[in-house]
Design a protein around this motif. Sequence first.
Motif, PDB file in Angstrom:
ATOM      1  N   GLU A 165      72.776  29.703  36.267  1.00 50.23           N
ATOM      2  CA  GLU A 165      72.873  28.267  36.892  1.00 50.23           C
ATOM      3  C   GLU A 165      73.905  27.391  36.279  1.00 50.23           C
ATOM      4  O   GLU A 165      73.724  26.383  36.008  1.00 50.23           O
ATOM      5  CB  GLU A 165      71.533  27.505  36.864  1.00 50.23           C
ATOM      6  N   PRO A 166      74.929  27.944  36.573  1.00 54.66           N
ATOM      7  CA  PRO A 166      76.174  27.393  35.778  1.00 54.66           C
ATOM      8  C   PRO A 166      76.741  26.045  36.574  1.00 54.66           C
ATOM      9  O   PRO A 166      77.015  25.197  35.906  1.00 54.66           O
ATOM     10  CB  PRO A 166      77.365  28.300  35.976  1.00 54.66           C
ATOM     11  N   THR A 167      76.025  25.619  37.835  1.00 54.30           N
ATOM     12  CA  THR A 167      76.644  24.402  38.135  1.00 54.30           C
ATOM     13  C   THR A 167      75.398  23.493  38.477  1.00 54.30           C
ATOM     14  O   THR A 167      75.487  22.349  38.976  1.00 54.30           O
ATOM     15  CB  THR A 167      77.215  24.529  39.606  1.00 54.30           C
ATOM     16  N   SER A 168      74.166  23.826  38.041  1.00 56.83           N
ATOM     17  CA  SER A 168      72.982  22.885  38.101  1.00 56.83           C
ATOM     18  C   SER A 168      72.870  21.615  37.368  1.00 56.83           C
ATOM     19  O   SER A 168      72.317  20.920  37.622  1.00 56.83           O
ATOM     20  CB  SER A 168      71.680  23.694  38.005  1.00 56.83           C
ATOM     21  N   ALA A 169      73.729  21.597  36.197  1.00 61.77           N
ATOM     22  CA  ALA A 169      73.550  20.451  35.776  1.00 61.77           C
ATOM     23  C   ALA A 169      74.673  19.417  35.833  1.00 61.77           C
ATOM     24  O   ALA A 169      74.989  18.492  35.208  1.00 61.77           O
ATOM     25  CB  ALA A 169      73.419  20.786  34.317  1.00 61.77           C
ATOM     26  N   LEU A 170      75.593  19.880  37.017  1.00 58.79           N
ATOM     27  CA  LEU A 170      76.828  19.312  37.070  1.00 58.79           C
ATOM     28  C   LEU A 170      76.616  18.189  38.283  1.00 58.79           C
ATOM     29  O   LEU A 170      76.015  18.421  39.167  1.00 58.79           O
ATOM     30  CB  LEU A 170      77.835  20.158  37.568  1.00 58.79           C
ATOM     31  N   ASP A 171      77.394  16.995  38.348  1.00 60.41           N
ATOM     32  CA  ASP A 171      77.582  16.092  39.275  1.00 60.41           C
ATOM     33  C   ASP A 171      78.186  16.922  40.530  1.00 60.41           C
ATOM     34  O   ASP A 171      79.008  17.792  40.190  1.00 60.41           O
ATOM     35  CB  ASP A 171      78.563  14.916  38.866  1.00 60.41           C
ATOM     36  N   PRO A 172      77.642  16.565  41.753  1.00 61.78           N
ATOM     37  CA  PRO A 172      78.174  17.409  43.145  1.00 61.78           C
ATOM     38  C   PRO A 172      79.647  17.624  43.022  1.00 61.78           C
ATOM     39  O   PRO A 172      80.156  18.455  43.492  1.00 61.78           O
ATOM     40  CB  PRO A 172      77.793  16.597  44.176  1.00 61.78           C
ATOM     41  N   GLU A 173      80.667  16.284  42.467  1.00 58.00           N
ATOM     42  CA  GLU A 173      82.102  16.576  42.765  1.00 58.00           C
ATOM     43  C   GLU A 173      82.563  17.468  41.789  1.00 58.00           C
ATOM     44  O   GLU A 173      83.907  17.733  41.878  1.00 58.00           O
ATOM     45  CB  GLU A 173      82.730  15.166  42.616  1.00 58.00           C
ATOM     46  N   MET A 174      81.921  18.201  40.706  1.00 58.23           N
ATOM     47  CA  MET A 174      82.446  18.920  39.932  1.00 58.23           C
ATOM     48  C   MET A 174      81.959  20.303  39.958  1.00 58.23           C
ATOM     49  O   MET A 174      82.381  21.292  39.428  1.00 58.23           O
ATOM     50  CB  MET A 174      81.899  18.507  38.197  1.00 58.23           C
TER      51      MET A 174
END
Lengths: 273, 271
Positions: free
Chosen positions: A195-204
């Motif tokens: 889940e490499p993008t689950s902890a990211l703000d949407p724009e990142m």
Amino acid sequence: MASEMPDGILAAIGGVPRPPTEVVIEASDVQKWFGRLHVLKGVSMTVQRQEVVVVIGASGSGKTTFIRCVNHLEKIQAGRIFVNGHLIGYREVNGKLVEDRESNIARQRQEIGMVFQRFNLFPHKTALENITEAPLRVRKMPAAEANEMGRALLARVGLAAKTDVYPWQLSGGQQQRVAIARALAMKPALMLFDEPTSALDPEMIGEVLEVMKELAHEGMTMIVVTHEMGFAREVADRVLMMEDGQIIEEGSPEHFFTNPHHERTKSFLSKIL
Amino acid sequence: MGGGVTLAVVQFDPAVFWHYLLEPSSVYLQGLLMTFALAVAGQTLGATLGLVTALARLSRAGPLRAVARLYTWVMRGTPLLVQIVFVYTALAAVGIFRFQDFRIGPLIVAGNVQAAIVALSLNEGAYMAEIIRAGILSVDPGQTEAAKSLGMTYGQTMRRIVLPQAARFVIPPLGNEFNSMLKNTSLVSVIGVGELLLTTNTIVSATFRTFELYLVVATYYLLLTTAWGVVQGRIEQHFGKSTSMPGGRTFVQRLFGLRRSVEAGIPSDRR
């Protein structure tokens, strides 16, 4: 193909690390319990060289647990996981699994890169030091070579200017790109993304997915646990749907978008698309 | 309220007090040096023992954990004074071990001094073990997983990744431990080690200036701990001063950012 692409990310580590075997992962009937909770109920799957497999499923379905078993961050109670033809984490003694020596497990993990949901960069080290730590200490690479490779990797993930910066000075997306570079620096035969993008703000999210897409196009062998169906559609060779500790459906991204069979798959996709 | 009457019987001679405080004899200075040396040795060895014990407590090997637990249980559950007497006197009395004087270069380390260092270290090790264990447990488990996933061994993971981050939790209580250690060294006077208190006792029995001399020794301890307090404050201030830097990050990350950049000569605020 990537070795002919001078600007590719993998060019920074001397081209696509080529897994020694055609079948990179072979998992059969993997069983795992957390205490009395049966979290993996017989997971079997294979990943071929240069294949990109996306694993989807609701939280608690066992997808994260499964990929953590692939590099033995989690123990398994039954079944077998082979990476590059080697049984991971265990020796087989009279048909039973006996946990392997720690040094052997460490050696096996050198071939398996992992990217975590929460990045897990080393906060007391700069971006470059995060990347060079394992090549220096584990691979015993000369410092000049490690630094050169580290700078090249940072440049390829768009962070050439951040060499001497500490993780806290980076945005989430930048940290995750450093984390990907850190894993690649070991020239792994296989990359696991939890889940490499689950902890990211949407724009990142986009900047991280771009790096992953490029890796996929360059021929990296990857398992990606994600809810990013756009990513799955664009780069996955295969999608696996997990539910309650089992793989309940498997197919091409097109199959999942146009004609999923399983009721659970349909309802899951309807929630995330 | 009768204060005048009471004062009349107090035989305090300020001149004697000031004399011993400001112009200590060489014997007294040796006692001071001994106190300081015992504290440094006891703290250093105790911290090392504490690290080993903490790692044993966190080990996957059951027997190792049990031994470490037993050790901390005994050391924290019995008085230091009893431990000192036990190590030096009781062990020798039953013939298990007798500390002998030995020579390191020009220095002769007396048996009772060795026993004092052993007892202080053993005691301190148990307390440091708890502090270091808590420090290690405070480090995000994701750090260990990341290190393992890169193929680092247990030793590499601890040395390179976990312990440097645990240090930030350990440094403040370590300072407090050294403060206690400076004072606890006075207990080894019972086995005849010529540190500050025993030296004072000796001078008292020769001069009968009981009040003045114990006031002097108390003042010396106070000066020692106060001086250490200043040093400790500096250390913590040094590591904490960047907390107001832009970015609003934790003390720790700065702590290491600063320290590393000082080593490498790189400004830590470069973006």
